[in-house]
Design an enzyme around this catalytic site. Structure first.
Site, PDB file in Angstrom:
ATOM      1  N   HIS A  81       0.821  -1.202   0.000  1.00 17.17           N
ATOM      2  CA  HIS A  81       0.000   0.000   0.000  1.00 17.17           C
ATOM      3  C   HIS A  81       0.863   1.264   0.000  1.00 17.17           C
ATOM      4  CE1 HIS A  81      -3.192   2.704   0.854  1.00 17.17           C
ATOM      5  NE2 HIS A  81      -3.937   1.919   1.578  1.00 17.17           N
ATOM      6  N   CYS A  82       2.178   1.127   0.257  1.00 15.10           N
ATOM      7  CA  CYS A  82       2.959   2.349   0.528  1.00 15.10           C
ATOM      8  C   CYS A  82       3.893   2.769  -0.606  1.00 15.10           C
ATOM      9  CB  CYS A  82       3.760   2.151   1.818  1.00 15.10           C
ATOM     10  SG  CYS A  82       2.693   1.929   3.256  1.00 15.10           S
ATOM     11  N   ILE A  83       4.910   1.931  -0.897  1.00 14.76           N
ATOM     12  CA  ILE A  83       5.990   2.383  -1.789  1.00 14.76           C
ATOM     13  C   ILE A  83       5.491   2.702  -3.209  1.00 14.76           C
ATOM     14  CG2 ILE A  83       8.332   1.856  -2.664  1.00 14.76           C
ATOM     15  CD1 ILE A  83       8.218   2.116   0.379  1.00 14.76           C
TER      16      ILE A  83
END
Ligand SMILES: NC(=O)c1ccc[n+]([C@@H]2O[C@H](COP(=O)([O-])OP(=O)(O)OC[C@H]3O[C@@H](n4cnc5c(N)ncnc54)[C@H](O)[C@@H]3O)[C@@H](O)[C@H]2O)c1
Length: 396
Positions: free
Chosen positions: A252-254
């Site tokens: 979900h982040c990078i």
């Protein structure tokens, strides 16, 4: 304190259990009623929180999950931990933040401390949350979550926590809350600083991963091992930080957060020149992997059986969001191979089930979890390793 955590996913459930463990009276609020029932039955859906931990806080009476909006009023603290994805044009999609904010605006009649832990661009707390709630004077703070699911060394307890508030009272209240279950709290001068720190951390990671991914390709073309070069460079005790190449980035982040930074950069007219090409290098890694697999397997994989091992986006989690394994599988299929996959943590995914490793012509190790049957992997005709696990195997 009476605490409501809006969103019971990776971030929200972790915070809810942490706060409940510290003795607060916590409601884990989620729109997903199946998830709510599952949590009330003591079943965790994420790594890092066990069923026993949920059982413990339920039986102590400090945690309950719910989907009823009347649960919000009368809270001392409301934590927002909802998804912040990208829309189809890769722009920030704040619809979940807005829905959570509107939920608070409609239901919370007495002043509470509202904390946003969801990752978003600087200005989100001020302009997308606080300014949408006009009827009640709440206290507002931003404390972007840094939890790394599956990381045994760094938890919500010992990972330093940033807080920035709209007022000194909001900061003091946020400190008082987090001090009950976090060891180190770092106050910054504004919520914008806290919000920007989080997206800068992940942009730093995205850009450095892209750099090593590109470097791994250069090294291979030169005829040397990229990993050996990186290990050699990492012997320098200052001025170098080790990142390792891989089949792309997921989660979900990078793949997502840097586009939030690019979005604000665009709004203020400053070019964000690293973010787009870094994303392109990472997104192109599955095609590079498949090209190398084809080259390593006598220039054709048509009609061959290939097992892709590890479909989660990183080690020791079952999270398949944005996993590069999806593109690896699709591209192998486009090249005419019969592709199955195996993941010792993911049972089913994209309507398919985890299969056996043994007996395939080719194995592509994308993500390695603890407990992986390496002997079965090595028994396949040709092994391509994206993780640096198998000495002597082809790979990146
Ligand atoms: N997963 C991570 O490792 C991680 C780490 C740090 C920060 N973050 C950030 O934290 C935020 C949440 O991520 P996550 O991984 O926990 O997401 P998730 O998808 O695991 O969980 C989000 C939960 O929110 C619920 N939800 C959605 N809209 C809602 C609403 N209006 N009201 C109540 N519940 C609602 C969903 O049903 C879901 O259960 C994101 O901004 C993410 O970027 C994630």
């Amino acid at each position: 304190m009476r605490v409501v955590v809006i969103g019971q996913g990776y971030v929200g459930l972790t915070i809810a259990v942490g706060a409940a463990d510290a003795g607060h009276s916590v409601t884990g609020y989620d729109v997903n009623e199946n998830l709510v029932s599952q949590l009330n039955a003591g079943i965790s859906h994420i790594e890092g929180i066990s069923n026993a931990q949920i059982d413990k806080v339920i039986s102590r009476g400090t945690f309950v999950a719910g989907s009823d909006s009347s649960l919000l009023d009368g809270s001392d603290v409301i934590v927002i931990a909802v998804p912040t994805p990208l829309d189809d044009a890769r722009n920030p999609d704040l619809s979940y933040i807005h829905a959570a904010t509107d939920l608070i605006a409609r239901n919370v009649k007495s002043p509470a401390l509202i904390i946003n832990e969801s990752t978003s661009y600087p200005g989100t707390l001020r302009t997308e949350i606080a300014s949408r709630i006009t009827a009640v004077d709440h206290f507002y703070a931003s404390s972007p979550e840094r939890v790394d699911p599956g990381n045994d060394q760094w938890s919500i307890k010992n990972t330093p926590r940033l807080i920035g508030g709209l007022t000194p009272t909001a900061v003091a209240k946020a400190r008082e809350f987090y001090a009950t279950f976090c060891d180190t709290i770092i106050e910054v001068s504004s919520p914008e600083v806290a919000e920007a720190a989080k997206i800068f951390e992940n942009t730093f990671r995205q850009v450095n991963i892209a750099l090593v991914n590109e470097f791994a390709q250069i090294a291979d073309a030169i005829g040397i091992s990229g990993r050996e070069v990186i290990d050699a460079a990492a012997t320098k005790p200052f001025g170098f930080m080790e990142f390792n190449p891989g089949p792309g980035v997921g989660g979900h982040c990078i793949p997502v957060d840097p586009s939030y930074l690019a979005h604000v950069a665009n709004q203020v007219g400053v070019p964000a020149t690293f973010i787009k090409p870094a994303n392109e290098v990472n997104v192109a890694m599955p095609a590079y992997v498949v090209g190398r697999v084809v080259a390593g397997a006598d220039a054709s994989i048509k009609g061959k059986t290939v097992v892709v091992v590890g479909v989660a986006y990183k080690s020791n989690v079952a999270d398949t969001r944005e996993t590069p394994a999806a593109a690896v599988i699709d591209l192998l299929r486009q090249r005419g191979a019969t592709v199955t996959w195996h993941d010792n943590l993911v049972g089913s995914w994209r309507g398919e089930s985890s299969g056996a490793i043994k007996g395939s012509d080719i194995a592509v190790l994308v993500t390695k979890h603890d407990g992986l049957d390496l002997a079965a992997l090595k028994s396949c005709g040709y092994v391509f390793d994206c993780t640096g696990t198998i000495a002597g195997a082809d790979g990146i």
